[in-house]
Design an enzyme around this catalytic site. Sequence first.
Site, PDB file in Angstrom:
ATOM      1  N   HIS A   1      32.328  36.464  13.993  1.00  0.00           N
ATOM      2  CA  HIS A   1      33.517  37.274  13.714  1.00  0.00           C
ATOM      3  C   HIS A   1      33.918  37.073  12.264  1.00  0.00           C
ATOM      4  O   HIS A   1      33.394  36.197  11.568  1.00  0.00           O
ATOM      5  CB  HIS A   1      34.660  36.930  14.673  1.00  0.00           C
ATOM      6  CG  HIS A   1      35.200  35.538  14.544  1.00  0.00           C
ATOM      7  ND1 HIS A   1      34.417  34.417  14.734  1.00  0.00           N
ATOM      8  CD2 HIS A   1      36.444  35.070  14.231  1.00  0.00           C
ATOM      9  CE1 HIS A   1      35.166  33.337  14.563  1.00  0.00           C
ATOM     10  NE2 HIS A   1      36.398  33.705  14.252  1.00  0.00           N
TER      11      HIS A   1
ATOM     12  N   HIS B   1      36.733  36.091  10.713  1.00  0.00           N
ATOM     13  CA  HIS B   1      37.705  35.129  10.194  1.00  0.00           C
ATOM     14  C   HIS B   1      37.016  34.367   9.060  1.00  0.00           C
ATOM     15  O   HIS B   1      35.823  34.063   9.121  1.00  0.00           O
ATOM     16  CB  HIS B   1      38.166  34.151  11.289  1.00  0.00           C
ATOM     17  CG  HIS B   1      39.253  34.713  12.157  1.00  0.00           C
ATOM     18  ND1 HIS B   1      39.492  34.276  13.444  1.00  0.00           N
ATOM     19  CD2 HIS B   1      40.173  35.695  11.911  1.00  0.00           C
ATOM     20  CE1 HIS B   1      40.519  34.950  13.951  1.00  0.00           C
ATOM     21  NE2 HIS B   1      40.941  35.821  13.048  1.00  0.00           N
TER      22      HIS B   1
ATOM     23  N   ASP C   1      36.783  31.381   7.975  1.00  0.00           N
ATOM     24  CA  ASP C   1      36.020  30.127   8.133  1.00  0.00           C
ATOM     25  C   ASP C   1      34.602  30.356   8.648  1.00  0.00           C
ATOM     26  O   ASP C   1      33.801  29.428   8.683  1.00  0.00           O
ATOM     27  CB  ASP C   1      36.778  29.118   9.019  1.00  0.00           C
ATOM     28  CG  ASP C   1      37.167  29.659  10.381  1.00  0.00           C
ATOM     29  OD1 ASP C   1      37.602  30.819  10.460  1.00  0.00           O
ATOM     30  OD2 ASP C   1      37.051  28.911  11.369  1.00  0.00           O
ATOM     31  N   HIS C   2      34.284  31.602   9.010  1.00  0.00           N
ATOM     32  CA  HIS C   2      32.931  31.903   9.520  1.00  0.00           C
ATOM     33  C   HIS C   2      32.114  32.768   8.563  1.00  0.00           C
ATOM     34  O   HIS C   2      30.917  32.951   8.781  1.00  0.00           O
ATOM     35  CB  HIS C   2      33.031  32.581  10.890  1.00  0.00           C
ATOM     36  CG  HIS C   2      33.640  31.680  11.926  1.00  0.00           C
ATOM     37  ND1 HIS C   2      32.906  31.080  12.924  1.00  0.00           N
ATOM     38  CD2 HIS C   2      34.915  31.240  12.078  1.00  0.00           C
ATOM     39  CE1 HIS C   2      33.697  30.315  13.643  1.00  0.00           C
ATOM     40  NE2 HIS C   2      34.929  30.401  13.153  1.00  0.00           N
TER      41      HIS C   2
ATOM     42  N   ASP D   1      34.848  30.524  18.758  1.00  0.00           N
ATOM     43  CA  ASP D   1      36.115  31.193  18.616  1.00  0.00           C
ATOM     44  C   ASP D   1      36.351  32.278  19.673  1.00  0.00           C
ATOM     45  O   ASP D   1      36.062  33.461  19.483  1.00  0.00           O
ATOM     46  CB  ASP D   1      36.265  31.784  17.199  1.00  0.00           C
ATOM     47  CG  ASP D   1      36.407  30.686  16.158  1.00  0.00           C
ATOM     48  OD1 ASP D   1      35.976  29.559  16.448  1.00  0.00           O
ATOM     49  OD2 ASP D   1      36.957  30.955  15.072  1.00  0.00           O
TER      50      ASP D   1
ATOM     51  N   HIS E   1      33.168  23.089  15.772  1.00  0.00           N
ATOM     52  CA  HIS E   1      34.420  23.740  15.380  1.00  0.00           C
ATOM     53  C   HIS E   1      35.570  22.779  15.681  1.00  0.00           C
ATOM     54  O   HIS E   1      36.520  23.092  16.406  1.00  0.00           O
ATOM     55  CB  HIS E   1      34.585  25.080  16.118  1.00  0.00           C
ATOM     56  CG  HIS E   1      35.499  26.061  15.437  1.00  0.00           C
ATOM     57  ND1 HIS E   1      36.846  26.063  15.656  1.00  0.00           N
ATOM     58  CD2 HIS E   1      35.263  27.064  14.561  1.00  0.00           C
ATOM     59  CE1 HIS E   1      37.391  27.048  14.953  1.00  0.00           C
ATOM     60  NE2 HIS E   1      36.452  27.667  14.273  1.00  0.00           N
TER      61      HIS E   1
HETATM   62 ZN   LIG Z   1      36.880  29.546  13.413  1.00  0.00          ZN
HETATM   63 ZN   LIG Z   2      38.311  32.643  14.439  1.00  0.00          ZN
END
Ligand SMILES: [Zn+2]
Ligand SMILES: [Zn+2]
Length: 296
Positions: free
Chosen positions: A61, A63, A65-66, A204, A262
């Site tokens: 996804h 976001h 942080d990815h 996530d 994570h």
């Molecule tokens: Zn994340």
């Molecule tokens: Zn996320």
Amino acid sequence: MIKLTFLGTSDAVPTAERNHTSILMEYNGENILVDCGEGTQRQFRKAGLNPCKLTRILITHWHGDHVLGLSGLLQTLSFSGYNKPLFIYGPKGTKEFMKALLRTFAFQGKCKIEVEEVEGKFFETPDFYLEAKPMTHGIPCNAYAFVRKDRIRIDKQKLKKTKLEGEILGKLKEGKDVVYGGKKYLAKNLTYEEKGNKISFVFDTSFNPKIIPFVKDSDLLICESTFDSESEKRAMEYKHLNVNQSANIAKKSKSKNLVLTHISQRYSKNPKKILEQAKKIFKNSVLANDLDVLEV
Ligand SMILES: [Zn+2]
Ligand SMILES: [Zn+2]
């Protein structure tokens, strides 16, 4: 053999020990990166891995942080003369995000970036396939599975007692009986079935009923575990999993091994807390650390 290198194991905020989420999976010439958090390309260097070997990137996804490591990685690939097509797969919206990302710097790469928004089985060879399943995380988000198929292997000891060789062995590998020198050989007497492997990636998501059937019978279930067992309500609120949910998913899906990743910075002083809580529910749990390598 499938080799997994955990390039990053933190949640939204990195720590001195944990970089943002990213895992490299190497198998038979394929180098598949699952997510590309900020700093991923330096993690490649620390792990002694060459990013130019990349074949595919799976994005769970969008976001930060990815994905925030994508532009730096693409820049390096371009400097390094990467000229193969690079396949980037992700959930709905990935094409728009990629277009926007490539407008944020002067990308001069010669490689062709092929972007696909995927759901269900989306890439298949005679040997393995990749599958995506939409999760629930507030924005489009995919879980992924890598499945190496069962295959028929020739029993070399039994083969020695015959004079069979060359192309005819290909037929046996397809499970077909063969006739050679006037004699019939049954495939079932000269071959055995080697079971495949399944590796699932669940990053996530809040708990939802699609997870367990999707990851069923995984040899390795790599699952986010952002919150501890006391924080189930917070996990729901932030659309994440807590460790009890992750361990129960492993148990109920009859997975063989669970890898927790994570990991939130709030457990940076005592990450073992998460592992101990998981083990109470699912014994075969391990906690991923940056640069850990696992082979399946
Ligand atoms: Zn994340
Ligand atoms: Zn996320």
